[in-house]
Design a protein around this motif. Sequence first.
Motif, PDB file in Angstrom:
ATOM      1  N   ASN A  54      41.012  22.164   8.609  1.00  0.00           N
ATOM      2  CA  ASN A  54      41.479  21.413   7.453  1.00  0.00           C
ATOM      3  C   ASN A  54      40.968  19.981   7.531  1.00  0.00           C
ATOM      4  OD1 ASN A  54      43.849  21.339   9.598  1.00  0.00           O
ATOM      5  ND2 ASN A  54      44.032  19.444   8.392  1.00  0.00           N
ATOM      6  N   GLU A  55      40.882  19.356   6.374  1.00  0.00           N
ATOM      7  CA  GLU A  55      40.490  17.951   6.304  1.00  0.00           C
ATOM      8  C   GLU A  55      41.743  17.071   6.422  1.00  0.00           C
ATOM      9  OE1 GLU A  55      37.364  17.061   6.288  1.00  0.00           O
ATOM     10  OE2 GLU A  55      36.582  19.098   6.075  1.00  0.00           O
ATOM     11  N   TYR A  68      44.937  14.982   5.468  1.00  0.00           N
ATOM     12  CA  TYR A  68      46.007  14.978   4.473  1.00  0.00           C
ATOM     13  C   TYR A  68      46.463  13.532   4.347  1.00  0.00           C
ATOM     14  CZ  TYR A  68      50.055  16.979   1.962  1.00  0.00           C
ATOM     15  OH  TYR A  68      50.990  17.342   1.011  1.00  0.00           O
ATOM     16  N   THR A  90      49.160  22.366  -0.952  1.00  0.00           N
ATOM     17  CA  THR A  90      48.354  21.135  -1.002  1.00  0.00           C
ATOM     18  C   THR A  90      47.499  20.959   0.247  1.00  0.00           C
ATOM     19  OG1 THR A  90      50.217  19.863  -0.081  1.00  0.00           O
ATOM     20  CG2 THR A  90      50.033  19.991  -2.485  1.00  0.00           C
ATOM     21  N   ARG A  91      47.363  22.002   1.061  1.00  0.00           N
ATOM     22  CA  ARG A  91      46.608  21.923   2.310  1.00  0.00           C
ATOM     23  C   ARG A  91      45.176  21.485   2.032  1.00  0.00           C
ATOM     24  NH1 ARG A  91      44.291  26.102   5.917  1.00  0.00           N
ATOM     25  NH2 ARG A  91      44.333  25.262   8.027  1.00  0.00           N
ATOM     26  N   PRO A  92      44.682  20.489   2.773  1.00  0.00           N
ATOM     27  CA  PRO A  92      43.349  19.932   2.487  1.00  0.00           C
ATOM     28  C   PRO A  92      42.224  20.798   3.044  1.00  0.00           C
ATOM     29  CG  PRO A  92      44.382  18.719   4.288  1.00  0.00           C
ATOM     30  CD  PRO A  92      45.386  19.737   3.825  1.00  0.00           C
ATOM     31  N   ARG A 144      38.135  19.231   1.472  1.00  0.00           N
ATOM     32  CA  ARG A 144      38.236  17.885   0.904  1.00  0.00           C
ATOM     33  C   ARG A 144      39.584  17.308   1.301  1.00  0.00           C
ATOM     34  NH1 ARG A 144      40.373  21.521  -2.076  1.00  0.00           N
ATOM     35  NH2 ARG A 144      41.861  21.160  -3.749  1.00  0.00           N
ATOM     36  N   ARG A 145      39.681  16.016   1.258  1.00  0.00           N
ATOM     37  CA  ARG A 145      40.954  15.343   1.522  1.00  0.00           C
ATOM     38  C   ARG A 145      41.896  15.560   0.348  1.00  0.00           C
ATOM     39  NH1 ARG A 145      42.487   9.298   3.282  1.00  0.00           N
ATOM     40  NH2 ARG A 145      44.276   8.984   1.914  1.00  0.00           N
ATOM     41  N   THR A 146      43.156  15.797   0.649  1.00  0.00           N
ATOM     42  CA  THR A 146      44.203  15.791  -0.366  1.00  0.00           C
ATOM     43  C   THR A 146      45.277  14.799   0.071  1.00  0.00           C
ATOM     44  OG1 THR A 146      45.319  17.657   0.711  1.00  0.00           O
ATOM     45  CG2 THR A 146      43.813  18.167  -1.093  1.00  0.00           C
ATOM     46  N   ASP A 147      46.111  14.392  -0.876  1.00  0.00           N
ATOM     47  CA  ASP A 147      47.092  13.349  -0.611  1.00  0.00           C
ATOM     48  C   ASP A 147      48.511  13.852  -0.861  1.00  0.00           C
ATOM     49  OD1 ASP A 147      45.250  11.213   0.027  1.00  0.00           O
ATOM     50  OD2 ASP A 147      44.702  11.224  -2.093  1.00  0.00           O
TER      51      ASP A 147
END
Length: 526
Positions: free
Chosen positions: A308-309, A311, A348-350, A353-356
């Motif tokens: 994952n990227e 968060y 919402t797991r990144p 790409r990055r997620t916030d």
Amino acid sequence: MSTPLWITATPPDSDGELHIGHLAGPYVAADVLSRHLRADGRPVLFTTGTADHADSVEVRALRSGREPKDVAEGFRTAITADWRHSGVEFDRVVQPDRDRGYQRWLQDLFLDLYAQDIIAPRTRLLPHCEACDRWLYGARVTGACPHCGARGSGGLCSTCARPNDGDLIDPVCVRCDSPGRPRRCRRLYLFLEPLREQLADHWRSAALPPRLALLCENLIEDGLPDVAVGHPGDWGVPVPVDGFPGHRISTCFETAAMHLFSYGYDKKPLPERSIHFCEFRHSFHHVVLLPAILVARGVKLPQELHVNETYGIDAESAKGPDGRPMVWALDLLTEFGSDTLRRHVLQTRPLGRRTDFRRDELHRTQQILDGTWNSWLSRLFVAVREDCAGQVPDVEPGGDGWDALRHRLHRAAEDLREAYGPDAFDPRRAVSVLDEVVRCTVDFGYVNAFERRRPSGTGRHLPAIMAQLAVASALTSWAWPVMPEGAGRLALALRISPGGPVAPEALTPPAPGTQLAPSSAPVFGF
């Protein structure tokens, strides 16, 4: 399969509590896979550890005027409690300063690689803080990565995941903000270049995610780095090689090796399949150092990685009712419950790409569970209480549209098995399928509610109630990997056992005459 499928998650540094980003990264996702496989009757070993000897633990201790061992002990306790409250259940968590034989095992592994000349001494430049009289490496120093230019700590770059020890541009001591001056330092290094062919073959066969494949190809293209595996310092496991008094085994090496200890390596055969969950910035441990240690010993480990990227956490959007940023796992678990939080971080797991993290989106997740899942179950339990004296009716599942809905639910079960399974693991898809199951059943319930008022006969609505009870029963298994707490509460209300295989056969209502025991509290979340 003769050996269990081995699932690992990156050991967190014991320098603080878990925050929402940790849960959105490796831990909840890995637990979903583990729970599904166990429910399916497949042998699993799910392991991790705590990085008690991380440089960040020492830095935290210096800033707080405490001993590193006390910092590590306190936060290890907090981290394991956060895992427990979030429903993440490991088979084994390595505790470096508590597990009997761990230090000796790590030193013996180190000595074995040293005897093969895979680990050897070299004298190279390393930043030194003259004001503190301290060598600067890992969390002790910040600077710009020589590979990607991102500013961060030493050791492994949090942006490009490549080692940058000793090569940071404009290094600064984190303790006093003084610039680091390069000085000659004799340390022990693990040499990857002699393992080039074995590692390249391993990476080709591992079916790496594209970003990891890019990392490994760039490492091959640029020349595999020499990785510092020992540092002069006071915190950590002593280097067992003569001539290096006061040196400690690096966290980078220890974190990779810790996985082998958690499995019981040297005591039993390695598994036929292993799946590692990690954030990209920690991937060097999993995809480079762990296989390097093994191939140097003539062992090849079949590896798969779920990466994952980052968060991201925006302080403004994460503020709680009191105006303070609410990002710590325990705070959010206390306010929203494990079902809501687990479901949300899976959605919402990144990936790629990055997620916030946004608190308003977490509230929307809570509203979905309350407004759709819990309100449907509440109506269903009320109907059973009012129309059947709280007992499961003695009728077959049915109702207008039941045949079509049942066919759709069977497809949903297969979709869930695929999304939960190791070959096409996609927990975000699983959450979507679960929502579709509940929404379709809600519509079915509303459509058939009019049967209760038809003057042509009594009991015409009972088959539809039985059909909805069948769906509720299925959710005690189908939703178990994502929301085990709510699935357990629902099973208790239906008086059945939770956590069965994710299969169409789970679509079976409780036995007729069963006295249901619904709670007044919400089933999923709270």
